[in-house]
Design an enzyme around this catalytic site. Structure first.
Site, mmCIF file in Angstrom:
data_model
loop_
_atom_site.group_PDB
_atom_site.id
_atom_site.type_symbol
_atom_site.label_atom_id
_atom_site.label_comp_id
_atom_site.label_asym_id
_atom_site.label_seq_id
_atom_site.Cartn_x
_atom_site.Cartn_y
_atom_site.Cartn_z
ATOM 1 N N CYS A 87 0.688 -1.354 0.016
ATOM 2 C CA CYS A 87 -0.040 0.019 0.015
ATOM 3 C C CYS A 87 0.828 1.290 -0.043
ATOM 4 O O CYS A 87 0.463 2.322 -0.587
ATOM 5 C CB CYS A 87 -0.805 0.120 1.128
ATOM 6 S SG CYS A 87 -0.222 0.059 2.742
ATOM 7 N N ASP A 282 -7.676 5.272 -1.847
ATOM 8 C CA ASP A 282 -7.323 3.875 -1.029
ATOM 9 C C ASP A 282 -6.810 3.006 -1.978
ATOM 10 O O ASP A 282 -7.358 2.458 -3.026
ATOM 11 C CB ASP A 282 -8.589 3.620 -0.445
ATOM 12 C CG ASP A 282 -8.315 2.224 0.434
ATOM 13 O OD1 ASP A 282 -7.203 2.150 0.907
ATOM 14 O OD2 ASP A 282 -9.426 1.728 0.830
ATOM 15 N N HIS A 284 -5.914 -0.176 -1.170
ATOM 16 C CA HIS A 284 -6.223 -1.344 -0.762
ATOM 17 C C HIS A 284 -7.546 -2.353 -1.234
ATOM 18 O O HIS A 284 -7.660 -3.361 -1.069
ATOM 19 C CB HIS A 284 -6.777 -1.464 0.978
ATOM 20 C CG HIS A 284 -5.744 -0.863 1.621
ATOM 21 N ND1 HIS A 284 -5.614 0.615 1.991
ATOM 22 C CD2 HIS A 284 -4.767 -1.502 2.484
ATOM 23 C CE1 HIS A 284 -4.673 0.935 2.814
ATOM 24 N NE2 HIS A 284 -4.111 -0.324 3.256
#
Length: 391
Positions: A87, A282, A284
């Site tokens: 990430c 994001d 993820h």
């Protein structure tokens, strides 16, 4: 899309997913652009329609990089996915891709769903593909950052990834002709000392930035477009509240490229602020590898964008983070220095970083900074011991 397990893990770390725009009428700053929510106000974008629509178009045009699966193994490892560990690398790819987008297509560029993608835009995505053939893939980033602890399967912090990008850009710069570079801007790390690892407020030295530009152009010019990265540690377990006003203010800079930050072990790319919350992209979500070639105008780039803003309370951020700023020319850099100096002067003794014209040595031969602004120049204020930690 993200599996349920990945999303549940992400929510345990970052907190329950908060999406959309609140009912607050406070203005939103998105990478240097202001969106005024109050009735009767309009965006600084001009005639781009309703302010929330304009914000949505801007947000969804930012480049998203997420976990991928199914790519070729990284180096000699068996890793064909970066799920659960990549990430920070993906967050940093977003910041770098955004810098290239601003340079090549401008801050006002918006993705148009009804038209074929521009070759320049596809060329940027191609640089961040998931193979060694792509200049700024996580494969090449890990290779360039081995000396800073980057390795497939391991999580790293902002300082290490910033230094790794510096090394990767230098390497790619040396491999290509000056006039045919993949990444046509210099990278400069703003740190607290020569080695950047002794703590203290980072110092942006104007002479050092100029030197970085000259070296990048191999002496052909005194200035090139430059990407400034400022790794910071602003507290112990979470960001010290003293720094939040300054962090928020950096998004008002026209040069803003946002923040690499999040929670321990869960990095995000924070691109905007409204009051005490930060909007972020994001990394993820888990998606299949997509091969982008600038010659193929029919490629599907949907997975490189996000239409749903998520936000996180800024006070909950991990104190280890990094700021990014892009200055396309010398005049813009001068403007940045003026803004940064003013911000440091208004920080009540807790500047994110300071600005200096040059380094000099005293009579003992010890290096000093000839500072434009320091945290102790304010009359009537005691010098504070800030919560700076080793990077």
């Amino acid at each position: 899309m993200a599996s349920g397990a990945i999303r549940r893990f992400q929510e345990r770390v970052l907190g329950p997913s908060r999406t959309g725009i609140s009912s607050s009428t406070s203005e939103i700053w998105l990478l240097g652009v202001c969106y005024k929510i109050s009735d009767g106000e309009s965006s600084e974008e001009g005639d781009s329609g309703h302010v929330l629509t304009a914000f949505g178009q801007d947000f969804s045009s930012l480049i998203l990089m997420t976990y991928r699966r199914g790519f070729e193994p990284i180096g000699d490892t068996a890793y064909t996915s970066d799920v659960n560990w990549g990430c920070m690398l993906r967050s940093s790819q977003m910041l770098f891709a955004q810098a290239l987008l601003f340079q090549r297509l401008g801050r006002s560029w918006r993705k148009k769903e009804s038209e074929p993608p521009e070759e320049e835009y596809l060329g940027i995505l191609e640089l961040f593909g998931d193979s060694e053939a792509s200049a700024f893939s996580i494969h090449n980033l890990i290779l360039a950052g081995e000396s800073y602890g980057l390795a497939a399967g391991s999580w790293v912090g902002p300082y290490a990834v910033c230094r790794s990008w510096e090394s990767l850009v230098r390497k790619k710069r040396e491999e290509t002709d000056v006039k045919n570079k993949s990444f046509s801007m210099a990278v400069h790390i703003v740190s607290g000392s020569e080695d950047g690892e002794r703590g203290g407020a980072p110092i942006l030295c104007i002479e050092d930035v100029t030197k970085s530009c000259v070296e990048f152009s191999e002496g052909e010019t005194e200035w090139t477009p430059i990407l400034l990265l400022v790794p910071l540690v602003l507290g112990l377990d979470k960001v010290n509240p003293r720094y939040l006003p300054s962090l928020i203010a950096t998004f008002t800079f026209p040069q803003s490229l946002g923040i690499l930050g999040g929670k321990p072990g869960a990095s995000t790319y924070i691109v905007g602020v409204q009051e005490d919350k930060g909007f972020y992209l994001d990394p993820h979500d888990v998606q299949q590898v997509v091969t982008v070639n600038k010659e193929d105008r029919d490629v599907d780039t949907l997975s490189y964008h996000c239409n749903t803003p998520r936000y996180v309370p800024l006070e909950s951020l991990d104190p280890s983070l990094a700021l990014g700023f892009y200055c396309p020319d010398k005049a813009d850099f001068d403007d940045f220095c003026i803004r940064a100096t003013k911000l440091a002067g208004e920080s009540n003794g807790a500047p994110l970083f300071t600005v200096t014209q040059s380094h000099r040595r005293n009579d003992s031969g010890i290096a000093e900074s000839s500072s434009i602004v320091t945290s102790t120049e304010f009359s009537g204020e005691e010098e504070h011991e800030d919560d700076w930690q080793l990077l």
